[in-house]
Design a protein around this motif. Structure first.
Motif, PDB file in Angstrom:
ATOM      1  N   SER A  19      59.061  95.225  32.255  1.00  0.00           N
ATOM      2  CA  SER A  19      60.092  94.850  31.279  1.00  0.00           C
ATOM      3  C   SER A  19      60.877  96.077  30.825  1.00  0.00           C
ATOM      4  O   SER A  19      62.099  96.036  30.705  1.00  0.00           O
ATOM      5  CB  SER A  19      59.423  94.167  30.084  1.00  0.00           C
ATOM      6  OG  SER A  19      60.319  94.011  29.035  1.00  0.00           O
ATOM      7  N   ASP A  25      64.063  89.584  28.446  1.00  0.00           N
ATOM      8  CA  ASP A  25      62.751  89.465  27.814  1.00  0.00           C
ATOM      9  C   ASP A  25      62.987  88.876  26.420  1.00  0.00           C
ATOM     10  O   ASP A  25      64.059  89.060  25.819  1.00  0.00           O
ATOM     11  CB  ASP A  25      62.095  90.861  27.738  1.00  0.00           C
ATOM     12  CG  ASP A  25      60.612  90.782  27.431  1.00  0.00           C
ATOM     13  OD1 ASP A  25      60.145  89.717  26.978  1.00  0.00           O
ATOM     14  OD2 ASP A  25      59.897  91.798  27.635  1.00  0.00           O
ATOM     15  N   ILE A  79      62.258  89.746  23.646  1.00  0.00           N
ATOM     16  CA  ILE A  79      62.559  90.722  22.576  1.00  0.00           C
ATOM     17  C   ILE A  79      63.986  91.282  22.648  1.00  0.00           C
ATOM     18  O   ILE A  79      64.369  92.094  21.822  1.00  0.00           O
ATOM     19  CB  ILE A  79      61.569  91.914  22.671  1.00  0.00           C
ATOM     20  CG1 ILE A  79      61.492  92.346  24.135  1.00  0.00           C
ATOM     21  CG2 ILE A  79      60.246  91.563  22.037  1.00  0.00           C
ATOM     22  CD1 ILE A  79      60.376  93.288  24.489  1.00  0.00           C
ATOM     23  N   ASP A 121      55.373  82.981  27.568  1.00  0.00           N
ATOM     24  CA  ASP A 121      54.143  83.729  27.778  1.00  0.00           C
ATOM     25  C   ASP A 121      53.379  83.861  26.453  1.00  0.00           C
ATOM     26  O   ASP A 121      53.988  83.923  25.390  1.00  0.00           O
ATOM     27  CB  ASP A 121      54.465  85.147  28.289  1.00  0.00           C
ATOM     28  CG  ASP A 121      54.585  85.206  29.813  1.00  0.00           C
ATOM     29  OD1 ASP A 121      54.027  84.318  30.482  1.00  0.00           O
ATOM     30  OD2 ASP A 121      55.215  86.142  30.319  1.00  0.00           O
ATOM     31  N   GLU A 171      56.201  98.369  27.770  1.00  0.00           N
ATOM     32  CA  GLU A 171      56.232  97.266  26.802  1.00  0.00           C
ATOM     33  C   GLU A 171      54.921  96.473  26.745  1.00  0.00           C
ATOM     34  O   GLU A 171      54.494  96.020  25.690  1.00  0.00           O
ATOM     35  CB  GLU A 171      57.410  96.338  27.136  1.00  0.00           C
ATOM     36  CG  GLU A 171      57.618  95.210  26.144  1.00  0.00           C
ATOM     37  CD  GLU A 171      57.814  95.705  24.726  1.00  0.00           C
ATOM     38  OE1 GLU A 171      58.451  96.753  24.532  1.00  0.00           O
ATOM     39  OE2 GLU A 171      57.308  95.052  23.808  1.00  0.00           O
ATOM     40  N   GLY A 172      54.282  96.321  27.895  1.00  0.00           N
ATOM     41  CA  GLY A 172      53.035  95.558  27.915  1.00  0.00           C
ATOM     42  C   GLY A 172      51.965  96.166  27.010  1.00  0.00           C
ATOM     43  O   GLY A 172      51.118  95.455  26.459  1.00  0.00           O
ATOM     44  N   CYS A 198      52.424  94.787  23.611  1.00  0.00           N
ATOM     45  CA  CYS A 198      51.912  93.407  23.542  1.00  0.00           C
ATOM     46  C   CYS A 198      50.392  93.406  23.370  1.00  0.00           C
ATOM     47  O   CYS A 198      49.844  92.693  22.522  1.00  0.00           O
ATOM     48  CB  CYS A 198      52.266  92.631  24.806  1.00  0.00           C
ATOM     49  SG  CYS A 198      54.017  92.493  25.105  1.00  0.00           S
ATOM     50  N   GLU A 254      50.715  94.633  34.349  1.00  0.00           N
ATOM     51  CA  GLU A 254      50.099  93.334  34.657  1.00  0.00           C
ATOM     52  C   GLU A 254      49.576  93.258  36.101  1.00  0.00           C
ATOM     53  O   GLU A 254      48.424  92.848  36.312  1.00  0.00           O
ATOM     54  CB  GLU A 254      51.067  92.169  34.399  1.00  0.00           C
ATOM     55  CG  GLU A 254      51.309  91.846  32.946  1.00  0.00           C
ATOM     56  CD  GLU A 254      52.377  92.726  32.318  1.00  0.00           C
ATOM     57  OE1 GLU A 254      52.849  93.665  32.999  1.00  0.00           O
ATOM     58  OE2 GLU A 254      52.716  92.489  31.157  1.00  0.00           O
ATOM     59  N   TRP A 278      48.861  87.023  30.812  1.00  0.00           N
ATOM     60  CA  TRP A 278      49.726  85.900  30.460  1.00  0.00           C
ATOM     61  C   TRP A 278      49.279  84.674  31.250  1.00  0.00           C
ATOM     62  O   TRP A 278      48.458  84.809  32.184  1.00  0.00           O
ATOM     63  CB  TRP A 278      51.167  86.269  30.808  1.00  0.00           C
ATOM     64  CG  TRP A 278      51.632  87.573  30.254  1.00  0.00           C
ATOM     65  CD1 TRP A 278      51.858  88.714  30.958  1.00  0.00           C
ATOM     66  CD2 TRP A 278      51.921  87.894  28.890  1.00  0.00           C
ATOM     67  NE1 TRP A 278      52.291  89.712  30.112  1.00  0.00           N
ATOM     68  CE2 TRP A 278      52.338  89.243  28.833  1.00  0.00           C
ATOM     69  CE3 TRP A 278      51.883  87.175  27.684  1.00  0.00           C
ATOM     70  CZ2 TRP A 278      52.705  89.879  27.652  1.00  0.00           C
ATOM     71  CZ3 TRP A 278      52.250  87.808  26.512  1.00  0.00           C
ATOM     72  CH2 TRP A 278      52.659  89.140  26.500  1.00  0.00           C
ATOM     73  N   GLY A 334      55.459  86.075  24.532  1.00  0.00           N
ATOM     74  CA  GLY A 334      56.333  86.694  25.520  1.00  0.00           C
ATOM     75  C   GLY A 334      57.168  85.615  26.176  1.00  0.00           C
ATOM     76  O   GLY A 334      57.147  84.455  25.735  1.00  0.00           O
ATOM     77  N   GLY A 335      57.845  85.972  27.219  1.00  0.00           N
ATOM     78  CA  GLY A 335      58.598  84.978  27.970  1.00  0.00           C
ATOM     79  C   GLY A 335      59.980  85.478  28.313  1.00  0.00           C
ATOM     80  O   GLY A 335      60.430  86.498  27.803  1.00  0.00           O
ATOM     81  N   ARG A 348      57.027  89.464  18.650  1.00  0.00           N
ATOM     82  CA  ARG A 348      57.279  90.817  18.190  1.00  0.00           C
ATOM     83  C   ARG A 348      58.513  90.704  17.298  1.00  0.00           C
ATOM     84  O   ARG A 348      59.459  89.994  17.674  1.00  0.00           O
ATOM     85  CB  ARG A 348      57.544  91.739  19.392  1.00  0.00           C
ATOM     86  CG  ARG A 348      56.273  92.075  20.163  1.00  0.00           C
ATOM     87  CD  ARG A 348      56.543  92.366  21.617  1.00  0.00           C
ATOM     88  NE  ARG A 348      56.621  91.152  22.408  1.00  0.00           N
ATOM     89  CZ  ARG A 348      56.957  91.106  23.704  1.00  0.00           C
ATOM     90  NH1 ARG A 348      57.255  92.214  24.352  1.00  0.00           N
ATOM     91  NH2 ARG A 348      56.993  89.963  24.358  1.00  0.00           N
TER      92      ARG A 348
HETATM   93  C1  GLC Z   1      55.664  89.579  30.092  1.00  0.00           C
HETATM   94  C2  GLC Z   1      56.215  88.910  28.848  1.00  0.00           C
HETATM   95  C3  GLC Z   1      57.193  89.796  28.140  1.00  0.00           C
HETATM   96  C4  GLC Z   1      56.555  91.125  27.856  1.00  0.00           C
HETATM   97  C5  GLC Z   1      56.060  91.762  29.145  1.00  0.00           C
HETATM   98  C6  GLC Z   1      55.330  93.046  28.891  1.00  0.00           C
HETATM   99  O1  GLC Z   1      56.648  89.660  31.068  1.00  0.00           O
HETATM  100  O2  GLC Z   1      56.822  87.688  29.155  1.00  0.00           O
HETATM  101  O3  GLC Z   1      57.644  89.190  26.953  1.00  0.00           O
HETATM  102  O4  GLC Z   1      57.428  91.986  27.167  1.00  0.00           O
HETATM  103  O5  GLC Z   1      55.195  90.885  29.806  1.00  0.00           O
HETATM  104  O6  GLC Z   1      54.827  93.569  30.037  1.00  0.00           O
END
Ligand code: GLC
Length: 423
Positions: free
Chosen positions: A62, A86, A88, A136, A188-189, A192, A245, A263, A300-301, A371
């Protein structure tokens, strides 16, 4: 003479065809199921003769994908028509004038068919800027076979998870097996993942009313310390500090991790015998909590947005409507195990047959925590990513001092926001 004309015509033919064809540029990330997206685009093209969707495939992360899309938007690039966003990003893209408001195409009556949280995430100052494609929420996956073998039920709290992992590791004595795999790379992950620990310990990342960071408060620091000392320090290997991921999921699907945070799509990936060594040996439950806290999943999503610089907004909308429609969301759910954003699909027999877990997960989807939406999310996330990463990467990191500095830096950004909002 006739021959000469024919020759020139043949030479020019490709150009004549190109001119007749309208191109739509779609900027997307590298997908887990490329064939699904290829087919969707082919279907859109065959339903819309004369339209060619040109795909530009960006990075999976992301954070890196954000750099690619924002670079084009900063350059007012008219080539990009439709892009993935994303959850966010809409506030940032709206405030910068980069994303087209979609209200006239996507009125409240249509929005009402979607789950509430992803719609709210796409609204900025009363206008809507994106259409959610899939949702997500963080989940805990586990090795059902291993837990059953040792008579354990899935852990309800984080301390129990560490205890169970250590117990199984000590009995299995399998080199290469780890207790936990999550996403702890600096991107970013990581935000999360860390937010889930912090929230489930009663903390938060910042106070949305006062616009002040809360990362230096004890509940947040305790959670970060727990990740450093117990999750990374005791039951993961240090390699997980470089995992996003895909790498963390690969460890799990190779049968090398007992617990895994990911996710919803990880269910399909880990239960597909072609991709996974642990198919049918996987369980999924809500993420654990700390004693006295409450389980929290990060929301997420991904959404589709239309660039304000596109010269073909009407056509772009046609594509967005197609890609976010019920038929397409159903395909994404059935083939890729992605959670739909359209409410009706959670009652669809085909979706549920392929994804029975959606029924028990629905509560987690509905309660997933966003977030905090803000146009300055990117710089805030950048500070958090650096803080979390340096706090968990070294066993004796000075978390008090690192948290103080992170809060100080975040407050500087939040101050700018406060000045912007002040009348
Ligand atoms: C996924 C989520 C996204 C998040 C990302 C972080 O793609 O949908 O919202 O920011 O993972 O790795």
């Amino acid at each position: 003479m006739f021959r000469a004309i024919l020759f020139i015509f043949i030479l020019l033919l490709p150009h004549i065809c190109l001119a007749a064809e309208t191109r739509l540029r779609f900027v997307t990330w590298r997908a887990d199921h490329p064939e699904l997206w290829d087919r969707a685009i082919a279907d859109f093209e065959s339903q819309n003769p004369g339209i060619k969707v040109v795909r530009e495939v960006g990075p999976h992360s992301s954070t890196e994908f954000h750099d690619l899309v924002t670079q084009k938007l900063k350059n007012n690039d008219p080539e990009m028509d439709v892009f993935f966003m994303d959850v966010i990003w809409p506030a940032e893209f709206a405030a910068a004038g980069w994303a087209l408001p979609l209200d006239r195409y996507f009125p409240p009556a249509q929005q009402a068919k979607f789950l509430h949280a992803p719609i709210v995430a796409n609204i900025y100052q009363g206008r809507i800027y994106g259409v959610p494609v899939f949702l997500d929420a963080g989940m805990l996956y586990y090795r059902k076979d291993l837990l059953e073998k040792y008579g354990l039920s899935p852990p309800r709290n984080w301390l129990e998870l560490v205890r169970q992992a250590k117990y199984i590791l000590s009995r299995e004595k399998e080199p290469g097996l780890v207790g936990f795999s999550g996403q702890f790379k600096q991107y970013e992950g990581l935000v999360c993942n860390m937010m889930e620990y912090i929230l489930s310990n009663g903390g938060s990342i910042w106070d949305e009313k006062k616009l002040k960071s809360t990362l230096h408060l004890p509940s947040a620091k305790e959670a970060v310390r727990f990740v450093r000392d117990r999750i990374i320090g005791e039951i993961s290997h240090r390699g997980s500090l470089a995992y996003q991921e895909p790498e963390s999921l690969a460890l799990f699907t190779q049968g090398k991790a007992i617990f895994h945070r990911n996710w919803p799509y990880a269910w399909e990936m880990s239960n597909d015998p072609k991709k996974s060594k642990i198919a049918s040996r996987v369980g999924v439950v809500p993420l654990p909590e700390f004693p006295g806290g409450k389980s929290a999943a990060t929301l997420g999503g991904w959404q589709l947005g239309i660039s304000s610089f596109s010269r073909k907004p009407e056509l772009a909308w046609k594509f967005v409507a197609f890609m976010t429609g019920a038929e397409m969301q159903k395909r994404i759910a059935v083939f890729a195990g992605r959670a739909p954003t359209r409410k009706d699909l959670f009652r669809d027999p085909d979706v549920l047959r392929k994804n029975p877990q959606f029924q028990s997960q629905f509560e987690t989807f509905i309660r997933a925590v966003p977030r905090p939406p803000t146009p300055v999310y990117a710089p805030l996330s950048n500070i958090m990513q650096r803080y979390f990463s340096s706090a968990i990467a070294v066993p004796n990191s000075d978390i008090d001092e690192l948290a103080r500095l992170a809060s100080r830096d975040m407050n500087r950004v939040l101050d700018l926001l406060r000045e912007r909002i002040a009348p």
